[in-house]
Motif scaffolding. Structure first.
Motif, mmCIF file in Angstrom:
data_model
loop_
_atom_site.group_PDB
_atom_site.id
_atom_site.type_symbol
_atom_site.label_atom_id
_atom_site.label_comp_id
_atom_site.label_asym_id
_atom_site.label_seq_id
_atom_site.Cartn_x
_atom_site.Cartn_y
_atom_site.Cartn_z
ATOM 1 N N THR A 1 0.839 -1.208 0.000
ATOM 2 C CA THR A 1 0.000 0.000 0.000
ATOM 3 C C THR A 1 0.867 1.249 0.000
ATOM 4 O OG1 THR A 1 -1.778 -1.183 1.144
ATOM 5 C CG2 THR A 1 -1.809 1.220 1.273
ATOM 6 N N PRO B 1 -12.677 -10.243 -2.172
ATOM 7 C CA PRO B 1 -13.205 -9.127 -1.380
ATOM 8 C C PRO B 1 -14.720 -8.995 -1.296
ATOM 9 C CG PRO B 1 -12.345 -8.337 -3.471
ATOM 10 C CD PRO B 1 -12.004 -9.794 -3.394
ATOM 11 N N PRO C 1 -13.254 -9.984 7.231
ATOM 12 C CA PRO C 1 -13.390 -8.528 7.143
ATOM 13 C C PRO C 1 -12.056 -7.787 7.198
ATOM 14 C CG PRO C 1 -15.120 -9.412 8.522
ATOM 15 C CD PRO C 1 -14.203 -10.567 8.201
ATOM 16 N N VAL C 2 -11.113 -8.248 8.031
ATOM 17 C CA VAL C 2 -9.841 -7.522 8.134
ATOM 18 C C VAL C 2 -9.057 -7.615 6.832
ATOM 19 C CG1 VAL C 2 -8.558 -9.470 9.137
ATOM 20 C CG2 VAL C 2 -7.804 -7.130 9.550
ATOM 21 N N GLU C 3 -9.114 -8.744 6.140
ATOM 22 C CA GLU C 3 -8.426 -8.858 4.854
ATOM 23 C C GLU C 3 -9.098 -8.004 3.782
ATOM 24 O OE1 GLU C 3 -6.908 -13.222 4.130
ATOM 25 O OE2 GLU C 3 -8.729 -13.251 5.361
ATOM 26 N N VAL C 4 -10.415 -8.012 3.794
ATOM 27 C CA VAL C 4 -11.150 -7.193 2.819
ATOM 28 C C VAL C 4 -10.838 -5.714 3.026
ATOM 29 C CG1 VAL C 4 -13.458 -6.490 2.079
ATOM 30 C CG2 VAL C 4 -12.956 -8.915 2.499
ATOM 31 N N GLU C 5 -10.798 -5.286 4.269
ATOM 32 C CA GLU C 5 -10.471 -3.890 4.570
ATOM 33 C C GLU C 5 -9.025 -3.561 4.185
ATOM 34 O OE1 GLU C 5 -11.267 -3.748 8.717
ATOM 35 O OE2 GLU C 5 -13.447 -4.030 8.457
ATOM 36 N N THR C 6 -8.128 -4.499 4.402
ATOM 37 C CA THR C 6 -6.721 -4.288 4.064
ATOM 38 C C THR C 6 -6.547 -4.187 2.559
ATOM 39 O OG1 THR C 6 -6.037 -5.475 6.059
ATOM 40 C CG2 THR C 6 -4.405 -5.251 4.315
ATOM 41 N N ALA D 1 -8.835 -3.215 0.505
ATOM 42 C CA ALA D 1 -9.469 -1.953 0.105
ATOM 43 C C ALA D 1 -8.517 -0.774 0.278
ATOM 44 C CB ALA D 1 -10.748 -1.731 0.907
ATOM 45 N N ARG D 2 -7.679 -0.804 1.311
ATOM 46 C CA ARG D 2 -6.700 0.271 1.499
ATOM 47 C C ARG D 2 -5.660 0.261 0.383
ATOM 48 N NH1 ARG D 2 -7.575 -0.977 7.024
ATOM 49 N NH2 ARG D 2 -5.825 -2.440 7.109
#
Length: 263
Positions: free
Chosen positions: A135, A155, A174-179, A181-182
Protein backbone atom coordinates in the motif's frame (compact mmCIF):
# COMPACT_ATOMS: atom_id res chain seq x y z
CA UNK A 1 -3.47 1.99 -31.66
CA UNK A 2 -1.89 -1.36 -30.97
CA UNK A 3 -3.46 -4.17 -28.96
CA UNK A 4 -1.81 -6.03 -26.10
CA UNK A 5 -3.24 -9.04 -24.29
CA UNK A 6 -2.02 -9.77 -20.76
CA UNK A 7 -2.77 -13.01 -18.93
CA UNK A 8 -2.18 -13.95 -15.30
CA UNK A 9 -2.16 -17.42 -13.75
CA UNK A 10 -1.13 -18.98 -10.46
CA UNK A 11 0.23 -22.18 -11.98
CA UNK A 12 1.23 -23.97 -8.74
CA UNK A 13 4.58 -25.22 -10.16
CA UNK A 14 5.43 -24.29 -13.71
CA UNK A 15 7.52 -27.39 -14.31
CA UNK A 16 4.88 -29.79 -12.98
CA UNK A 17 2.23 -28.15 -15.18
CA UNK A 18 4.25 -27.17 -18.23
CA UNK A 19 1.84 -29.17 -20.41
CA UNK A 20 -1.20 -27.08 -19.55
CA UNK A 21 0.81 -23.87 -19.78
CA UNK A 22 1.72 -24.82 -23.34
CA UNK A 23 -1.92 -25.70 -24.06
CA UNK A 24 -3.04 -22.32 -22.76
CA UNK A 25 -0.45 -20.41 -24.78
CA UNK A 26 -1.28 -22.28 -27.98
CA UNK A 27 -5.04 -21.79 -27.55
CA UNK A 28 -5.16 -18.27 -26.13
CA UNK A 29 -1.86 -16.79 -27.40
CA UNK A 30 -1.66 -13.78 -25.05
CA UNK A 31 1.16 -11.34 -25.72
CA UNK A 32 2.26 -11.57 -22.09
CA UNK A 33 1.74 -14.17 -19.38
CA UNK A 34 2.32 -13.42 -15.70
CA UNK A 35 2.83 -16.54 -13.61
CA UNK A 36 2.69 -16.93 -9.85
CA UNK A 37 3.84 -19.76 -7.59
CA UNK A 38 6.32 -21.02 -10.18
CA UNK A 39 8.18 -22.98 -7.47
CA UNK A 40 11.53 -23.00 -9.26
CA UNK A 41 14.83 -21.16 -9.07
CA UNK A 42 15.52 -18.71 -11.87
CA UNK A 43 18.22 -20.84 -13.48
CA UNK A 44 15.90 -23.85 -13.76
CA UNK A 45 12.91 -22.04 -15.23
CA UNK A 46 11.77 -24.04 -18.32
CA UNK A 47 12.48 -21.39 -20.95
CA UNK A 48 12.64 -23.67 -24.01
CA UNK A 49 8.90 -24.18 -24.44
CA UNK A 50 8.15 -20.48 -24.05
CA UNK A 51 10.84 -19.45 -26.51
CA UNK A 52 9.63 -22.01 -29.05
CA UNK A 53 6.19 -20.38 -28.96
CA UNK A 54 7.59 -16.89 -29.46
CA UNK A 55 7.88 -15.78 -25.84
CA UNK A 56 11.48 -14.65 -26.17
CA UNK A 57 11.43 -12.17 -23.30
CA UNK A 58 11.44 -13.89 -19.92
CA UNK A 59 12.04 -12.43 -16.46
CA UNK A 60 11.87 -14.48 -13.28
CA UNK A 61 12.01 -13.94 -9.54
CA UNK A 62 12.20 -17.56 -8.50
CA UNK A 63 12.66 -19.66 -5.43
CA UNK A 64 13.29 -23.37 -4.97
CA UNK A 65 10.11 -25.32 -4.16
CA UNK A 66 8.18 -22.26 -2.97
CA UNK A 67 6.58 -19.05 -4.22
CA UNK A 68 8.19 -17.37 -7.22
CA UNK A 69 6.83 -15.17 -10.02
CA UNK A 70 7.67 -14.80 -13.70
CA UNK A 71 6.68 -12.77 -16.75
CA UNK A 72 7.01 -14.26 -20.24
CA UNK A 73 6.39 -12.02 -23.20
CA UNK A 74 6.41 -11.68 -26.96
CA UNK A 75 7.17 -8.00 -26.39
CA UNK A 76 10.43 -6.58 -25.01
CA UNK A 77 10.50 -6.03 -21.26
CA UNK A 78 12.55 -3.25 -19.68
CA UNK A 79 13.36 -1.89 -16.22
CA UNK A 80 13.01 -5.19 -14.34
CA UNK A 81 12.18 -4.63 -10.66
CA UNK A 82 12.10 -7.23 -7.90
CA UNK A 83 10.62 -6.55 -4.48
CA UNK A 84 10.80 -8.34 -1.13
CA UNK A 85 7.94 -6.89 0.90
CA UNK A 86 8.66 -9.13 3.88
CA UNK A 87 12.45 -8.68 3.90
CA UNK A 88 12.73 -12.46 4.23
CA UNK A 89 13.92 -13.49 0.79
CA UNK A 90 10.57 -14.76 -0.48
CA UNK A 91 10.20 -14.21 -4.23
CA UNK A 92 6.73 -12.75 -4.64
CA UNK A 93 6.78 -9.54 -6.73
CA UNK A 94 8.35 -8.68 -10.07
CA UNK A 95 7.72 -5.63 -12.24
CA UNK A 96 8.67 -4.52 -15.75
CA UNK A 97 7.97 -1.71 -18.18
CA UNK A 98 6.30 -2.51 -21.51
CA UNK A 99 7.17 -0.90 -24.87
CA UNK A 100 4.07 1.31 -24.48
CA UNK A 101 5.55 2.77 -21.29
CA UNK A 102 2.94 1.06 -19.12
CA UNK A 103 4.28 -0.62 -15.98
CA UNK A 104 3.30 -4.22 -15.34
CA UNK A 105 3.60 -5.64 -11.83
CA UNK A 106 3.04 -9.30 -11.03
CA UNK A 107 2.53 -10.30 -7.39
CA UNK A 108 1.88 -13.42 -5.34
CA UNK A 109 0.57 -12.26 -1.96
CA UNK A 110 0.94 -14.72 0.94
CA UNK A 111 -2.03 -16.99 1.65
CA UNK A 112 -1.87 -16.26 5.37
CA UNK A 113 -2.27 -19.70 6.93
CA UNK A 114 -5.51 -21.04 8.38
CA UNK A 115 -6.24 -18.92 11.47
CA UNK A 116 -7.24 -15.26 10.87
CA UNK A 117 -5.48 -13.94 13.95
CA UNK A 118 -2.10 -12.23 13.86
CA UNK A 119 -1.30 -13.24 17.47
CA UNK A 120 -2.16 -16.90 17.03
CA UNK A 121 -0.88 -17.22 13.47
CA UNK A 122 2.27 -15.30 12.42
CA UNK A 123 1.56 -16.10 8.75
CA UNK A 124 -1.62 -14.06 8.91
CA UNK A 125 0.27 -11.11 10.35
CA UNK A 126 2.87 -11.44 7.58
CA UNK A 127 0.10 -11.29 5.00
CA UNK A 128 -1.37 -8.11 6.46
CA UNK A 129 2.09 -6.53 6.71
CA UNK A 130 2.84 -7.49 3.10
CA UNK A 131 -0.30 -5.61 2.07
CA UNK A 132 0.75 -2.67 4.21
CA UNK A 133 4.11 -2.32 2.47
CA UNK A 134 2.47 -2.73 -0.93
CA UNK A 135 0.00 0.00 0.00
CA UNK A 136 2.88 2.38 0.76
CA UNK A 137 4.45 1.44 -2.59
CA UNK A 138 1.15 1.95 -4.39
CA UNK A 139 0.70 5.42 -2.91
CA UNK A 140 3.97 6.50 -4.54
CA UNK A 141 3.12 5.24 -8.04
CA UNK A 142 3.00 7.91 -10.72
CA UNK A 143 3.05 5.80 -13.90
CA UNK A 144 0.25 4.05 -15.75
CA UNK A 145 0.35 0.56 -14.23
CA UNK A 146 -1.25 -2.87 -14.50
CA UNK A 147 -1.11 -4.80 -11.22
CA UNK A 148 -2.01 -8.47 -11.45
CA UNK A 149 -1.55 -11.78 -9.70
CA UNK A 150 -2.82 -13.95 -6.89
CA UNK A 151 -3.88 -11.52 -4.16
CA UNK A 152 -5.26 -14.33 -1.97
CA UNK A 153 -8.28 -12.22 -1.01
CA UNK A 154 -11.82 -12.55 -2.34
CA UNK A 155 -13.20 -9.13 -1.38
CA UNK A 156 -16.87 -9.14 -2.39
CA UNK A 157 -19.82 -11.28 -1.34
CA UNK A 158 -20.21 -12.45 -4.94
CA UNK A 159 -16.51 -13.39 -5.04
CA UNK A 160 -17.14 -16.44 -2.86
CA UNK A 161 -19.58 -19.33 -2.99
CA UNK A 162 -21.02 -18.53 0.46
CA UNK A 163 -20.33 -15.17 2.08
CA UNK A 164 -21.61 -16.03 5.57
CA UNK A 165 -19.85 -19.39 5.68
CA UNK A 166 -16.50 -17.83 4.77
CA UNK A 167 -16.48 -14.73 6.98
CA UNK A 168 -14.10 -16.47 9.39
CA UNK A 169 -12.09 -18.23 6.68
CA UNK A 170 -8.76 -16.74 5.62
CA UNK A 171 -9.13 -14.95 2.24
CA UNK A 172 -12.59 -13.50 2.96
CA UNK A 173 -12.38 -12.15 6.51
CA UNK A 174 -13.39 -8.53 7.14
CA UNK A 175 -9.84 -7.52 8.13
CA UNK A 176 -8.43 -8.86 4.85
CA UNK A 177 -11.15 -7.19 2.82
CA UNK A 178 -10.47 -3.89 4.57
CA UNK A 179 -6.72 -4.29 4.06
CA UNK A 180 -7.17 -4.98 0.36
CA UNK A 181 -9.47 -1.95 0.10
CA UNK A 182 -6.70 0.27 1.50
CA UNK A 183 -4.32 -1.02 -1.15
CA UNK A 184 -6.91 -0.37 -3.83
CA UNK A 185 -7.57 3.15 -2.58
CA UNK A 186 -3.85 4.01 -2.51
CA UNK A 187 -3.80 4.45 -6.30
CA UNK A 188 -7.53 4.40 -7.03
CA UNK A 189 -7.02 1.04 -8.72
CA UNK A 190 -9.74 -0.19 -11.08
CA UNK A 191 -10.69 -3.84 -10.51
CA UNK A 192 -11.09 -5.16 -14.06
CA UNK A 193 -12.79 -8.35 -12.94
CA UNK A 194 -15.72 -6.35 -11.63
CA UNK A 195 -15.42 -3.68 -14.30
CA UNK A 196 -16.43 -6.30 -16.87
CA UNK A 197 -18.48 -8.64 -14.65
CA UNK A 198 -20.33 -6.37 -12.23
CA UNK A 199 -21.80 -7.51 -8.93
CA UNK A 200 -23.83 -9.48 -7.99
CA UNK A 201 -22.79 -11.95 -10.70
CA UNK A 202 -20.61 -14.66 -9.11
CA UNK A 203 -17.02 -14.68 -10.39
CA UNK A 204 -14.42 -17.19 -9.20
CA UNK A 205 -10.81 -17.97 -10.12
CA UNK A 206 -9.98 -20.72 -7.59
CA UNK A 207 -11.54 -24.02 -6.55
CA UNK A 208 -10.01 -26.26 -3.90
CA UNK A 209 -8.37 -29.55 -4.79
CA UNK A 210 -10.32 -31.07 -1.89
CA UNK A 211 -13.60 -31.05 -3.79
CA UNK A 212 -14.35 -34.40 -5.43
CA UNK A 213 -16.17 -32.59 -8.22
CA UNK A 214 -15.18 -28.93 -8.17
CA UNK A 215 -17.54 -28.01 -10.99
CA UNK A 216 -20.62 -29.62 -9.44
CA UNK A 217 -20.03 -28.15 -5.98
CA UNK A 218 -18.76 -24.85 -7.43
CA UNK A 219 -17.34 -23.69 -4.10
CA UNK A 220 -15.12 -21.09 -5.70
CA UNK A 221 -13.42 -17.87 -4.66
CA UNK A 222 -12.06 -14.95 -6.69
CA UNK A 223 -8.49 -14.78 -5.38
CA UNK A 224 -6.81 -13.67 -8.61
CA UNK A 225 -7.10 -10.12 -9.87
CA UNK A 226 -6.04 -7.64 -12.50
CA UNK A 227 -6.14 -3.96 -11.58
CA UNK A 228 -5.19 -0.83 -13.53
CA UNK A 229 -4.54 2.76 -12.58
CA UNK A 230 -7.36 5.11 -13.64
CA UNK A 231 -5.34 6.64 -16.50
CA UNK A 232 -5.52 3.39 -18.47
CA UNK A 233 -9.00 2.28 -17.45
CA UNK A 234 -10.36 3.01 -20.91
CA UNK A 235 -7.53 1.03 -22.51
CA UNK A 236 -8.98 -2.21 -21.12
CA UNK A 237 -11.31 -3.50 -23.81
CA UNK A 238 -12.17 -6.99 -22.54
CA UNK A 239 -11.49 -9.17 -19.52
CA UNK A 240 -12.35 -12.81 -18.95
CA UNK A 241 -11.45 -15.90 -16.96
CA UNK A 242 -10.56 -19.20 -18.62
CA UNK A 243 -12.59 -21.56 -16.47
CA UNK A 244 -12.12 -24.71 -18.61
CA UNK A 245 -8.45 -24.72 -17.53
CA UNK A 246 -9.53 -25.97 -14.10
CA UNK A 247 -10.46 -29.30 -15.73
CA UNK A 248 -7.30 -29.78 -17.77
CA UNK A 249 -4.91 -32.62 -17.01
CA UNK A 250 -3.07 -32.08 -13.70
CA UNK A 251 -4.64 -28.64 -13.26
CA UNK A 252 -3.71 -25.77 -11.03
CA UNK A 253 -6.38 -24.93 -8.48
CA UNK A 254 -6.40 -21.45 -10.06
CA UNK A 255 -7.50 -20.47 -13.57
CA UNK A 256 -6.03 -17.84 -15.90
CA UNK A 257 -7.28 -14.28 -16.35
CA UNK A 258 -6.91 -12.52 -19.72
CA UNK A 259 -7.33 -8.81 -20.48
CA UNK A 260 -7.19 -7.15 -23.89
CA UNK A 261 -5.69 -3.66 -23.83
CA UNK A 262 -5.48 -0.95 -26.47
CA UNK A 263 -1.84 0.06 -25.95
Amino acid sequence: MTSTSIASWNINSVRARIGIVEKFLREEAPDILCLQEIKVECGLFPKAMFEALGYKHIVTHGQRMHHGVAIVSKLPLADVRKYDWQANGEARHIGVTLPSGVRLDNVYIPAGGDVPDRDLNPKFGQKLDFFGRMTDWSAELRDATVLTGDFNVAPLESDVWNHKALLDVVSHTPVEVETLARLQAASDWIDLGRQFTPEPTPLYTWWSYRAKDWEASNRGRRLDHMWVTPDIKESAKAHRVVQPARSWERPSDHIPLVTEFAF
